[in-house]
Design a protein around this motif. Structure first.
Motif, PDB file in Angstrom:
ATOM      1  N   LEU A  41       0.846  -1.185   0.000  1.00 22.55           N
ATOM      2  CA  LEU A  41       0.000   0.000   0.000  1.00 22.55           C
ATOM      3  C   LEU A  41       0.883   1.237   0.000  1.00 22.55           C
ATOM      4  O   LEU A  41       1.944   1.258   0.625  1.00 22.55           O
ATOM      5  CB  LEU A  41      -0.916   0.017   1.222  1.00 22.55           C
ATOM      6  CG  LEU A  41      -1.982  -1.061   1.261  1.00 22.55           C
ATOM      7  CD1 LEU A  41      -2.794  -0.964   2.548  1.00 22.55           C
ATOM      8  CD2 LEU A  41      -2.901  -0.979   0.057  1.00 22.55           C
ATOM      9  N   LEU A  52      -5.174   5.331   0.744  1.00 24.44           N
ATOM     10  CA  LEU A  52      -4.239   4.263   0.438  1.00 24.44           C
ATOM     11  C   LEU A  52      -4.475   3.797  -0.986  1.00 24.44           C
ATOM     12  O   LEU A  52      -5.591   3.839  -1.482  1.00 24.44           O
ATOM     13  CB  LEU A  52      -4.422   3.089   1.398  1.00 24.44           C
ATOM     14  CG  LEU A  52      -4.110   3.385   2.856  1.00 24.44           C
ATOM     15  CD1 LEU A  52      -4.448   2.179   3.727  1.00 24.44           C
ATOM     16  CD2 LEU A  52      -2.644   3.768   3.019  1.00 24.44           C
ATOM     17  N   LEU A  54      -3.271   0.559  -3.733  1.00 27.09           N
ATOM     18  CA  LEU A  54      -2.607  -0.716  -3.946  1.00 27.09           C
ATOM     19  C   LEU A  54      -1.642  -0.576  -5.114  1.00 27.09           C
ATOM     20  O   LEU A  54      -1.993  -0.029  -6.161  1.00 27.09           O
ATOM     21  CB  LEU A  54      -3.659  -1.789  -4.248  1.00 27.09           C
ATOM     22  CG  LEU A  54      -3.199  -3.233  -4.339  1.00 27.09           C
ATOM     23  CD1 LEU A  54      -2.664  -3.715  -2.995  1.00 27.09           C
ATOM     24  CD2 LEU A  54      -4.356  -4.123  -4.780  1.00 27.09           C
TER      25      LEU A  54
END
Length: 110
Positions: A41, A52, A54
């Motif tokens: 993250l 956040l 990915l």
């Protein structure tokens, strides 16, 4: 999995108790989940708020997994979720376990 539904992996503000969980109204909670190694993250600023995102970890990085939650979402809800996530994210598959794939929102390239 019921016809017309997809698994969605969430890891931030869409999780249960998260500030934007209401965007998943009507989705069925499947359970906690973790990505396969190779993801992490990263903090992302969107309109002055930190979220956040990915990202795939570089091959030189140690294998990292990301913990999150799985939801069963109607495919018809995906355009609304795409719009909510905006241009900072794109939707793609992530491997959750042996033979299990889910959709997730990844950070768009800078």
């Amino acid at each position: 999995m019921p016809s017309g539904t997809v698994l969605l992996f969430v890891y931030g503000s869409l999780k249960r108790g998260g500030r934007h969980h209401q965007e998943l109204a009507g989705a069925e909670f499947v359970g906690p989940a973790e990505t396969e190694p190779g993801f992490r993250l990263e903090a992302l600023q969107v309109e002055g708020t930190e979220y956040l995102a990915l990202v795939r970890a570089s091959t030189s990085a140690s294998p990292v997994t990301v913990a999150g939650e799985l939801f069963l979402v109607e495919e018809s809800r995906l355009p609304a979720l795409d719009a909510f996530e905006g241009d900072a994210y794109y939707r793609a598959e992530v491997k959750i376990g042996k033979g299990v794939f889910a959709l997730a929102y990844f950070k768009n390239a800078d």
